[in-house]
Design an enzyme around this catalytic site. Structure first.
Site, mmCIF file in Angstrom:
data_model
loop_
_atom_site.group_PDB
_atom_site.id
_atom_site.type_symbol
_atom_site.label_atom_id
_atom_site.label_comp_id
_atom_site.label_asym_id
_atom_site.label_seq_id
_atom_site.Cartn_x
_atom_site.Cartn_y
_atom_site.Cartn_z
ATOM 1 N N THR A 1 10.126 -7.417 -12.784
ATOM 2 C CA THR A 1 9.594 -8.772 -12.944
ATOM 3 C C THR A 1 8.512 -9.044 -11.914
ATOM 4 O OG1 THR A 1 11.736 -9.478 -13.757
ATOM 5 C CG2 THR A 1 10.222 -11.218 -13.029
ATOM 6 N N ALA B 1 -1.619 -6.973 0.922
ATOM 7 C CA ALA B 1 -1.966 -8.357 1.276
ATOM 8 C C ALA B 1 -1.755 -8.671 2.753
ATOM 9 C CB ALA B 1 -1.144 -9.336 0.426
ATOM 10 N N HIS B 2 -0.761 -8.020 3.378
ATOM 11 C CA HIS B 2 -0.338 -8.537 4.691
ATOM 12 C C HIS B 2 -1.240 -8.150 5.857
ATOM 13 C CE1 HIS B 2 1.784 -5.034 6.695
ATOM 14 N NE2 HIS B 2 1.809 -4.585 5.456
ATOM 15 N N GLN C 1 -6.579 -1.191 5.152
ATOM 16 C CA GLN C 1 -7.231 -1.834 6.308
ATOM 17 C C GLN C 1 -8.648 -2.304 5.975
ATOM 18 O OE1 GLN C 1 -5.974 -2.548 9.281
ATOM 19 N NE2 GLN C 1 -4.065 -1.388 9.169
ATOM 20 N N CYS D 1 4.198 2.188 13.072
ATOM 21 C CA CYS D 1 5.245 3.076 12.573
ATOM 22 C C CYS D 1 5.465 4.251 13.508
ATOM 23 C CB CYS D 1 4.881 3.600 11.191
ATOM 24 S SG CYS D 1 3.738 2.559 10.323
ATOM 25 N N ASN E 1 -6.061 2.915 10.321
ATOM 26 C CA ASN E 1 -5.228 1.843 10.863
ATOM 27 C C ASN E 1 -5.035 1.943 12.374
ATOM 28 O OD1 ASN E 1 -3.805 4.142 9.519
ATOM 29 N ND2 ASN E 1 -2.106 3.382 10.757
ATOM 30 N N ALA F 1 0.815 -1.216 0.000
ATOM 31 C CA ALA F 1 0.000 0.000 0.000
ATOM 32 C C ALA F 1 0.849 1.266 0.000
ATOM 33 C CB ALA F 1 -0.961 -0.006 1.187
ATOM 34 N N THR F 2 2.023 1.223 0.624
ATOM 35 C CA THR F 2 2.883 2.412 0.627
ATOM 36 C C THR F 2 3.238 2.800 -0.806
ATOM 37 O OG1 THR F 2 3.820 1.814 2.763
ATOM 38 C CG2 THR F 2 5.101 3.349 1.420
HETATM 39 C C1 PLP Z 1 -0.414 -0.994 6.596
HETATM 40 C C2 PLP Z 1 -0.919 0.239 5.962
HETATM 41 C C3 PLP Z 1 -0.217 0.874 4.939
HETATM 42 C C4 PLP Z 1 1.133 0.388 4.476
HETATM 43 O O1 PLP Z 1 0.983 -0.769 3.718
HETATM 44 P P1 PLP Z 1 2.267 -1.604 3.244
HETATM 45 O O2 PLP Z 1 1.686 -2.659 2.372
HETATM 46 O O3 PLP Z 1 2.866 -2.137 4.509
HETATM 47 O O4 PLP Z 1 3.153 -0.683 2.526
HETATM 48 C C5 PLP Z 1 -0.764 1.991 4.365
HETATM 49 N N1 PLP Z 1 -1.939 2.477 4.773
HETATM 50 C C6 PLP Z 1 -2.651 1.907 5.759
HETATM 51 C C7 PLP Z 1 -3.970 2.483 6.145
HETATM 52 C C8 PLP Z 1 -2.165 0.770 6.386
HETATM 53 O O5 PLP Z 1 -2.865 0.218 7.367
#
Ligand code: PLP
Length: 389
Positions: free
Chosen positions: A243, A203-204, A182, A330, A154, A74-75
């Site tokens: 890739t 995904a995580h 989220q 963070c 988040n 997401a970043t």
């Molecule tokens: C976790 C999170 C991100 C960052 O996502 P990554 O996949 O770890 O880069 C960005 N925005 C929100 C709202 C998140 O909860």
């Protein structure tokens, strides 16, 4: 005692579901081909796997597969969306609007653009964490090219009114980006119904692997233009060269599939546990308050502030028994009070003395019961200790 702390930090990350891992494994060494290799079976089979995954993710958000670009998370998706739009549309205007409670992966690209001469309006939130739509409307100007407002927060789990925001943006011909890291798999997301033009996914947070996500980019009504932020081999329509990471992509799609399958059942189960936790804490402890709207929030999030207590002593007292955070993963390393809790109007001290409980798929009722006993015990003993001195 060698048992590990109870994991209640699902807004930071989640473990890979064994079913996701199983789906990924063949793509590390058996089906290892480069999906861009068009001349042999090794490429064809991974290309088919990526195509299938892209379709699954597109279906989950009611888009077409052509509108889904894989990123590292997401970043990266937020950076690509915000900087990519601004670079493509700057001749039409130099103003963007975002929200005080956004993730730093949205706020920091906006601050960076501000340093380059763009104008950024950071809208405040109401005491319950929600955006005031009238304030959004009045912040819009003929110079505005983008609104970036998250789907689910988040830290405090608050759900912003995506559909209403989308309507306002569409009526004013301003692009609407939402960070849905989220929200994916937890609430219904529909890019058509909600008039979303760009959406960041990862995904995580839903039991998929770390390091894979996607950006949805609308192709019709309107067709969103985007400047790539990297140049290279032309993959992902040139918007995100490099890739393709087949095992991660397969795992991401499997995680989305499982999250949707289990969405209503898991939301219901986790909400009952979350509410039980809140009931127990609020009935046994004085001076605690709930952060964020009581109902317009993720079913698995509880965020509380505790008066008259030192936040770092509290976290220290809990950390061997419960894994959770104060603020976001963070911002808690920076030792600064959470910008989200500050945006709700909290003092530094109260923002520090906050706990974020993020429940997940693998938490049990027994763990939640242990959790409130431990929290109550720790808070009471810290309060007693501070009375003595
Ligand atoms: C976790 C999170 C991100 C960052 O996502 P990554 O996949 O770890 O880069 C960005 N925005 C929100 C709202 C998140 O909860």
């Amino acid at each position: 005692m060698s048992s590990r702390p109870i994991y209640l930090d699902s807004q930071a990350t989640t473990p890979v579901d064994p079913r996701v891992l199983e789906a990924m494994i063949p793509y590390f060494s058996e089906h290892f081909g480069n999906p861009s290799s068009i001349n042999h079976l090794y490429g064809w089979e991974t290309e088919a796997a990526v195509k299938n995954a892209r379709q699954g993710i597109a279906t989950a958000i009611n888009s077409t597969p052509q509108e889904v670009i894989f990123t590292s998370g997401a970043t990266e998706a937020n950076n690509l969306a915000i900087k990519g739009v601004v670079e493509a549309y700057f001749s039409q205007g130099k103003h963007i609007i975002t929200l005080a409670t956004e993730h730093n992966a949205v706020l920091d690209p906006c601050r960076y653009l501000e340093s380059l001469g763009f104008t950024v309006t950071v809208l405040p939130v109401e005491p319950d964490g929600l955006v005031d739509l009238e304030k959004l409307k009045s912040a819009l100007s003929p110079e505005t090219i983008l609104v970036s407002i998250m789907a689910a927060n988040n830290e405090i789990g608050v759900l912003q009114p995506l559909k209403a925001i989308g309507e306002i943006c569409r009526a004013n011909q301003v692009l609407f980006h939402t960070d849905a890291a989220q929200a994916l798999g937890k609430i219904p997301l529909d890019v058509e119904e909600m008039n979303i033009d760009l959406m960041s996914l990862t995904a995580h947070k839903i039991y998929g692997p770390k390091g894979i996500g996607a950006l949805y980019i609308r192709r019709r009504n309107p067709r969103v233009r985007l400047m790539p932020q990297m140049q290279g081999g032309g993959q992902e329509k040139g918007l995100r060269p490099g890739t393709l990471n087949t095992p991660q992509i397969v795992g991401f799609a499997k995680a989305v599939e499982l999250a949707l399958e289990e969405q209503s059942r898991e939301n219901e189960r986790q909400e009952i546990l979350r509410n039980r936790l809140w009931q127990a804490l609020s009935s046994q402890l004085e001076g605690i308050c709930l952060n964020g709207h009581p109902r317009k929030r993720l079913a698995n999030n509880l965020n509380i502030s505790i008066e008259g207590i030192d936040g770092s002593a509290l976290l220290l007292g809990l950390q061997s028994k419960i894994a959770l955070s104060s603020g976001s993963a963070c911002s808690s390393t920076k030792q600064e009070p959470s910008h989200v809790l500050k945006a709700l109007g909290h003092s530094d001290a109260l923002a520090y003395a906050s706990l974020r409980f993020g429940l997940g798929r693998f938490n049990t009722a027994q763990e939640i019961e242990q959790t409130y006993r431990i929290v109550v015990e720790t808070v009471l003993s810290l309060r007693q200790a501070s009375v003595k001195v």
